[in-house]
Design an enzyme around this catalytic site. Structure first.
Site, mmCIF file in Angstrom:
data_model
loop_
_atom_site.group_PDB
_atom_site.id
_atom_site.type_symbol
_atom_site.label_atom_id
_atom_site.label_comp_id
_atom_site.label_asym_id
_atom_site.label_seq_id
_atom_site.Cartn_x
_atom_site.Cartn_y
_atom_site.Cartn_z
ATOM 1 N N ASP A 55 -40.337 3.462 -55.021
ATOM 2 C CA ASP A 55 -41.150 3.904 -56.153
ATOM 3 C C ASP A 55 -40.297 4.723 -57.108
ATOM 4 O O ASP A 55 -39.587 5.646 -56.692
ATOM 5 C CB ASP A 55 -42.322 4.753 -55.646
ATOM 6 N N TYR A 60 -38.242 9.456 -64.516
ATOM 7 C CA TYR A 60 -37.266 9.999 -63.578
ATOM 8 C C TYR A 60 -35.823 9.762 -64.015
ATOM 9 O O TYR A 60 -34.910 10.403 -63.503
ATOM 10 C CB TYR A 60 -37.466 9.403 -62.179
ATOM 11 N N LYS A 85 -43.143 3.172 -63.484
ATOM 12 C CA LYS A 85 -44.285 3.699 -64.227
ATOM 13 C C LYS A 85 -43.995 3.799 -65.711
ATOM 14 O O LYS A 85 -42.868 4.092 -66.124
ATOM 15 C CB LYS A 85 -44.690 5.075 -63.683
ATOM 16 N N HIS A 118 -48.556 6.183 -65.989
ATOM 17 C CA HIS A 118 -48.159 7.387 -65.274
ATOM 18 C C HIS A 118 -49.204 8.507 -65.327
ATOM 19 O O HIS A 118 -49.327 9.291 -64.385
ATOM 20 C CB HIS A 118 -46.835 7.893 -65.844
#
Length: 291
Positions: A55, A60, A85, A118
């Site tokens: 994931d 990120y 996401k 998200h």
């Protein structure tokens, strides 16, 4: 030096069926920003632990690095379940479609196994979050129909947000990914998702490490001869929650995978469930928008 474990694939890691017939592995490896990614750890998870569910998210900043690790691992694409996401800054019809393609390019894949919105709130000036949510979801539905996403879903959505999508009469989200750990158990949301045939996926299963020092968790760890993290992950999995613990340390990843060889009793499951305090940790690292 970490001792190489028996492959997780040999443990027959269970999968949870989605309402479109696909199956998502119940245990995965989470990543995050601010030092939450390690090339060595991802390779170890894929090659030595048999992890096949990873994931990540655009937020990120590690999609490209993750793609390189996947290629280097030698694991075939069809064996993997890759989730990423869509960041709220990319919400909107055209921008969503472009963001999905950009994520695929950074990951080095032709399709995503799961693509999630998200957050329920948007970052589009001058437009309501509801309007932008629905427009964005329409784009995700089309990406799903085109085959660019094998499944689509949401993250951090509450019951009213899910009902909003249902009222549109389109595709019901395949997954809702939400914070879930011994101190944060949104069971009404879990039950609602199950009623609507939405798979509930939980992040932060170790409560950012806070659960690992709780006396109840330590008591059970001693009782079962397991680590505190294994107790927390096993409790989450036994609740039927798809669970994605994060770690950048190979030995921790190995430890987190060894959760299919024991079962918590119903009494001990309840013992952990009694720890719920509605403590949310996500605001420590993510802003929460209003609108």
């Amino acid at each position: 030096m970490v001792t190489k474990p028996t492959s997780c694939t040999a443990l027959s890691c269970p999968a949870v069926p989605l309402h479109n017939g696909l199956n998502i592995p119940i245990l995965g490896l989470g990543t995050s920003h601010y030092g939450g990614y390690s090339h060595e750890a991802v390779l170890y998870a894929l090659q030595e632990c048999g992890i096949r569910h990873i994931d990540t998210a655009k937020r990120y900043g590690c999609e490209e690095a993750l793609g390189k690790a996947v290629t280097e691992s030698g694991v075939q694409r069809e064996e993997l379940w890759i989730t990423t996401k869509l960041w709220p800054g990319d919400y909107g019809y055209q921008s969503t479609k472009q963001a999905c393609r950009d994520s695929c390019a950074r990951l080095g894949v032709d399709y995503l196994d799961l693509y999630l919105m998200h957050w329920p709130d948007s970052m589009v000036p001058g437009r309501s979050s509801q309007e932008v949510r629905l427009e964005t979801w329409r784009a995700l539905e089309e990406l799903y129909d085109e085959g660019l996403c094998r499944a689509i879903g949401v993250s951090n959505f509450l019951i009213p947000h899910l009902n909003e999508l249902k009222d549109c009469g389109g595709i019901v989200p395949h997954v809702n990914q939400v914070e879930f750990h011994p101190f944060q158990q949104p069971m009404k949301l879990v039950e609602h998702c199950r009623k609507e045939n939405i798979v509930f996926e939980g992040y932060c299963p170790l409560a950012k490490g806070q659960a690992l020092t709780h006396p109840h968790i330590l008591e059970l760890a001693k009782k079962y001869g397991r680590s505190a993290s294994q107790i927390c992950i096993r409790w989450s999995i036994q609740n039927g929650v798809v669970t994605i613990p994060k770690s950048t340390k190979p030995d921790r990843i190995y430890e987190n995978c060894q959760v299919f060889g024991f079962t918590l009793t119903s009494e001990d499951m309840a013992y952990i469930s009694d720890l719920h305090t509605n403590q949310k940790l996500i605001h420590l690292t993510f802003p929460i928008w209003k609108g």
